[in-house]
Design a protein around this motif. Structure first.
Motif, PDB file in Angstrom:
ATOM      1  N   ASP A  36       0.823  -1.208   0.000  1.00 17.50           N
ATOM      2  CA  ASP A  36       0.000   0.000   0.000  1.00 17.50           C
ATOM      3  C   ASP A  36       0.860   1.262   0.000  1.00 17.50           C
ATOM      4  OD1 ASP A  36      -2.405   1.367  -0.079  1.00 17.50           O
ATOM      5  OD2 ASP A  36      -2.480   1.598   2.090  1.00 17.50           O
ATOM      6  N   ARG A  37       2.082   1.127  -0.474  1.00 25.82           N
ATOM      7  CA  ARG A  37       2.937   2.315  -0.589  1.00 25.82           C
ATOM      8  C   ARG A  37       2.458   3.163  -1.769  1.00 25.82           C
ATOM      9  NH1 ARG A  37       5.773   1.355  -5.060  1.00 25.82           N
ATOM     10  NH2 ARG A  37       5.917  -0.818  -5.733  1.00 25.82           N
ATOM     11  N   PRO A  38       2.739   4.474  -1.737  1.00 26.60           N
ATOM     12  CA  PRO A  38       2.402   5.308  -2.897  1.00 26.60           C
ATOM     13  C   PRO A  38       3.145   4.823  -4.136  1.00 26.60           C
ATOM     14  CG  PRO A  38       2.920   6.676  -0.989  1.00 26.60           C
ATOM     15  CD  PRO A  38       3.296   5.273  -0.622  1.00 26.60           C
ATOM     16  N   MET A  39       2.511   4.905  -5.279  1.00 27.48           N
ATOM     17  CA  MET A  39       3.162   4.544  -6.531  1.00 27.48           C
ATOM     18  C   MET A  39       4.300   5.517  -6.840  1.00 27.48           C
ATOM     19  SD  MET A  39       0.264   3.509  -9.338  1.00 27.48           S
ATOM     20  CE  MET A  39      -0.509   1.906  -9.356  1.00 27.48           C
ATOM     21  N   SER A  40       5.343   5.011  -7.443  1.00 31.83           N
ATOM     22  CA  SER A  40       6.410   5.883  -7.934  1.00 31.83           C
ATOM     23  C   SER A  40       5.911   6.634  -9.169  1.00 31.83           C
ATOM     24  CB  SER A  40       7.636   5.053  -8.307  1.00 31.83           C
ATOM     25  OG  SER A  40       7.355   4.256  -9.450  1.00 31.83           O
ATOM     26  N   ARG A  41       6.657   7.645  -9.582  1.00 30.13           N
ATOM     27  CA  ARG A  41       6.257   8.393 -10.776  1.00 30.13           C
ATOM     28  C   ARG A  41       6.236   7.485 -12.008  1.00 30.13           C
ATOM     29  NH1 ARG A  41       5.698  13.802 -10.626  1.00 30.13           N
ATOM     30  NH2 ARG A  41       6.252  14.105 -12.803  1.00 30.13           N
ATOM     31  N   GLU A  42       7.169   6.567 -12.077  1.00 30.37           N
ATOM     32  CA  GLU A  42       7.199   5.658 -13.223  1.00 30.37           C
ATOM     33  C   GLU A  42       5.984   4.739 -13.216  1.00 30.37           C
ATOM     34  OE1 GLU A  42       9.073   5.629 -15.945  1.00 30.37           O
ATOM     35  OE2 GLU A  42       9.907   7.497 -15.147  1.00 30.37           O
ATOM     36  N   GLU A  43       5.599   4.285 -12.032  1.00 26.02           N
ATOM     37  CA  GLU A  43       4.414   3.433 -11.934  1.00 26.02           C
ATOM     38  C   GLU A  43       3.153   4.211 -12.299  1.00 26.02           C
ATOM     39  OE1 GLU A  43       5.397   0.164  -8.483  1.00 26.02           O
ATOM     40  OE2 GLU A  43       5.156   2.269  -7.864  1.00 26.02           O
ATOM     41  N   LEU A  44       3.075   5.465 -11.843  1.00 25.23           N
ATOM     42  CA  LEU A  44       1.928   6.304 -12.201  1.00 25.23           C
ATOM     43  C   LEU A  44       1.883   6.545 -13.705  1.00 25.23           C
ATOM     44  CD1 LEU A  44       1.960   8.939  -9.312  1.00 25.23           C
ATOM     45  CD2 LEU A  44       0.112   7.333  -9.814  1.00 25.23           C
ATOM     46  N   ALA A  45       3.047   6.847 -14.288  1.00 26.58           N
ATOM     47  CA  ALA A  45       3.107   7.098 -15.731  1.00 26.58           C
ATOM     48  C   ALA A  45       2.647   5.864 -16.505  1.00 26.58           C
ATOM     49  CB  ALA A  45       4.527   7.487 -16.138  1.00 26.58           C
ATOM     50  N   SER A  46       3.107   4.689 -16.074  1.00 21.41           N
ATOM     51  CA  SER A  46       2.713   3.449 -16.731  1.00 21.41           C
ATOM     52  C   SER A  46       1.209   3.232 -16.630  1.00 21.41           C
ATOM     53  CB  SER A  46       3.460   2.272 -16.106  1.00 21.41           C
ATOM     54  OG  SER A  46       3.043   1.051 -16.683  1.00 21.41           O
ATOM     55  N   ALA A  47       0.643   3.505 -15.456  1.00 17.36           N
ATOM     56  CA  ALA A  47      -0.799   3.351 -15.258  1.00 17.36           C
ATOM     57  C   ALA A  47      -1.576   4.307 -16.157  1.00 17.36           C
ATOM     58  CB  ALA A  47      -1.152   3.591 -13.794  1.00 17.36           C
ATOM     59  N   MET A  48      -1.101   5.539 -16.269  1.00 13.40           N
ATOM     60  CA  MET A  48      -1.790   6.552 -17.068  1.00 13.40           C
ATOM     61  C   MET A  48      -1.672   6.287 -18.564  1.00 13.40           C
ATOM     62  SD  MET A  48      -0.645   9.787 -14.706  1.00 13.40           S
ATOM     63  CE  MET A  48      -1.280  11.071 -15.770  1.00 13.40           C
ATOM     64  N   GLN A  49      -0.706   5.503 -18.956  1.00  9.42           N
ATOM     65  CA  GLN A  49      -0.547   5.156 -20.366  1.00  9.42           C
ATOM     66  C   GLN A  49      -1.460   4.011 -20.784  1.00  9.42           C
ATOM     67  OE1 GLN A  49       3.643   4.369 -20.535  1.00  9.42           O
ATOM     68  NE2 GLN A  49       4.195   6.522 -20.235  1.00  9.42           N
ATOM     69  N   SER A  50      -1.864   3.184 -19.807  1.00  7.74           N
ATOM     70  CA  SER A  50      -2.622   1.983 -20.150  1.00  7.74           C
ATOM     71  C   SER A  50      -4.086   2.026 -19.744  1.00  7.74           C
ATOM     72  CB  SER A  50      -1.973   0.756 -19.494  1.00  7.74           C
ATOM     73  OG  SER A  50      -2.002   0.889 -18.067  1.00  7.74           O
ATOM     74  N   ALA A  51      -4.458   2.969 -18.879  1.00  2.85           N
ATOM     75  CA  ALA A  51      -5.811   2.956 -18.308  1.00  2.85           C
ATOM     76  C   ALA A  51      -6.737   3.960 -18.975  1.00  2.85           C
ATOM     77  CB  ALA A  51      -5.740   3.250 -16.812  1.00  2.85           C
ATOM     78  N   ASP A  52      -8.042   3.670 -18.883  1.00  6.40           N
ATOM     79  CA  ASP A  52      -9.067   4.640 -19.275  1.00  6.40           C
ATOM     80  C   ASP A  52      -9.317   5.622 -18.137  1.00  6.40           C
ATOM     81  OD1 ASP A  52      -9.815   3.392 -21.834  1.00  6.40           O
ATOM     82  OD2 ASP A  52     -10.616   1.782 -20.586  1.00  6.40           O
TER      83      ASP A  52
END
Length: 330
Positions: A36-52
């Motif tokens: 439950d740690r905050p996502m890293s910027r890279e993880e957030l970027a990856s999520a924003m590239q693949s999600a609606d």
């Protein structure tokens, strides 16, 4: 899974009932187990590239550089929380990404915590608790742990929105005199219901109140609104409570004032730099620190999740999310 189900990425663990409902409605990616740690910027970027749809929390900073890396699929950021100062709403809208939040859910919970902090600081509750836990308490004494009563004190509320008004109602029950400063004055009937006196000048109000409760959002205009100069206007017997946003108070200036005896105490549930709290604050016996617990009730967190689901479902049905945030609101 149906091919037409929206792809939703949730950045933090949410109450189980909320996660279960999200899974029933959408193609959802959740945090698992103890992660439950905050996502890293890279993880957030990856999520924003693949999600609606992205469901971030207040710990996730969605700024312009990160939004520039979002994929074409991302169309909604459904924030799990009322505040959106963690999101660059202007840039999101320019990129065709809607932003929603969860307003009104934590009003009573946060107001309750404000009064809890007022009592904790003025009645020296943590000091009494520490004495009992140390097993060094020798028994009652007439002059031990003397605090001050709330009745008759002047409470100054900075920010008279939903939460500020809820704090005012609770303070009145304790017999406090309620004063407030707000960007706009309340309507006379609301002022009368709250029993509150309006101050156009924040400086004048701060110089006269016994307790200051910060209940305004963090915006460019409220950053360090309670600064070193204004803190010096306050009585040395005054107390400050903040359950809103840490950036509203200059934390270093507050720490200096407390250490110098220019203020009597503080109760803080939020901090200017998140978890990076000024270490000197931890050392002061007249300061009560809480880990951002203002909205931390089971009922409140589930209701926040329900609002997120309604915003996403409404958007999925082709309509404007009911809690959509527009730049003019900030």
């Amino acid at each position: 899974m149906a091919a037409d189900r929206l792809s939703v990425v949730v950045t933090r663990r949410l109450p189980e009932v909320v996660e279960k409902r999200l899974g029933e409605l959408f193609d959802v990616s959740l945090r698992h187990g103890e992660d439950d740690r905050p996502m890293s910027r890279e993880e957030l970027a990856s999520a924003m590239q693949s999600a609606d749809i992205l469901v971030p929390a207040v710990t996730d900073r969605i700024d312009a550089p990160l939004l520039a890396r979002a994929g074409d699929r991302l169309k909604l950021i459904a924030n799990y929380g009322a505040g959106v100062d963690n999101i660059d709403v202007h840039t999101a809208r320019q990129r065709g990404i809607l932003v929603s939040n969860t307003p009104g859910v934590s009003t009573d919970d946060t107001a309750d915590m404000t009064l809890a902090l007022l009592l904790a600081v003025t009645r020296r509750i943590p000091e009494g608790l520490a004495a009992m836990q140390s097993e060094g308490w020798a028994g009652w004494a007439p002059t031990a742990f003397m605090g001050g009563r709330l009745a008759g004190r002047r409470l100054g509320i900075l920010g008279m929105g939903r939460i500020g008004q809820a704090v005012a109602r609770r303070a009145a029950v304790f017999g406090m005199q309620v004063h407030y400063h707000n960007r706009t004055r309340l309507r006379p009937e609301i002022e009368e219901q709250a029993g509150a006196t309006y101050w156009e000048s924040l400086d004048q109000m701060m110089a006269r109140v016994d307790i200051l409760s910060v209940n305004c959002p963090h915006t460019p205009s409220t950053f360090h609104l309670v600064n070193a100069r204004r803190l010096k206007l306050m009585k040395p017997t005054a107390v400050i409570v903040n359950t809103s946003r840490g950036e509203v108070i200059d934390e270093n200036a507050l720490t200096r004032g407390l250490r110098a005896g220019e203020l009597a105490g503080a109760g803080l549930d939020v901090f200017e730099h998140g978890a990076a709290i000024n270490p000197q604050l931890r050392e002061l016996p007249n300061v009560v620190l809480l880990p951002h617990m203002g909205s931390a009730t089971v009922e409140g967190r589930i209701e926040m999740g329900e609002k997120v689901i309604i915003n996403i479902k409404t958007f999925a049905d082709g309509h404007r999310p009911p809690d959509m945030v527009v730049p003019s609101m900030i």
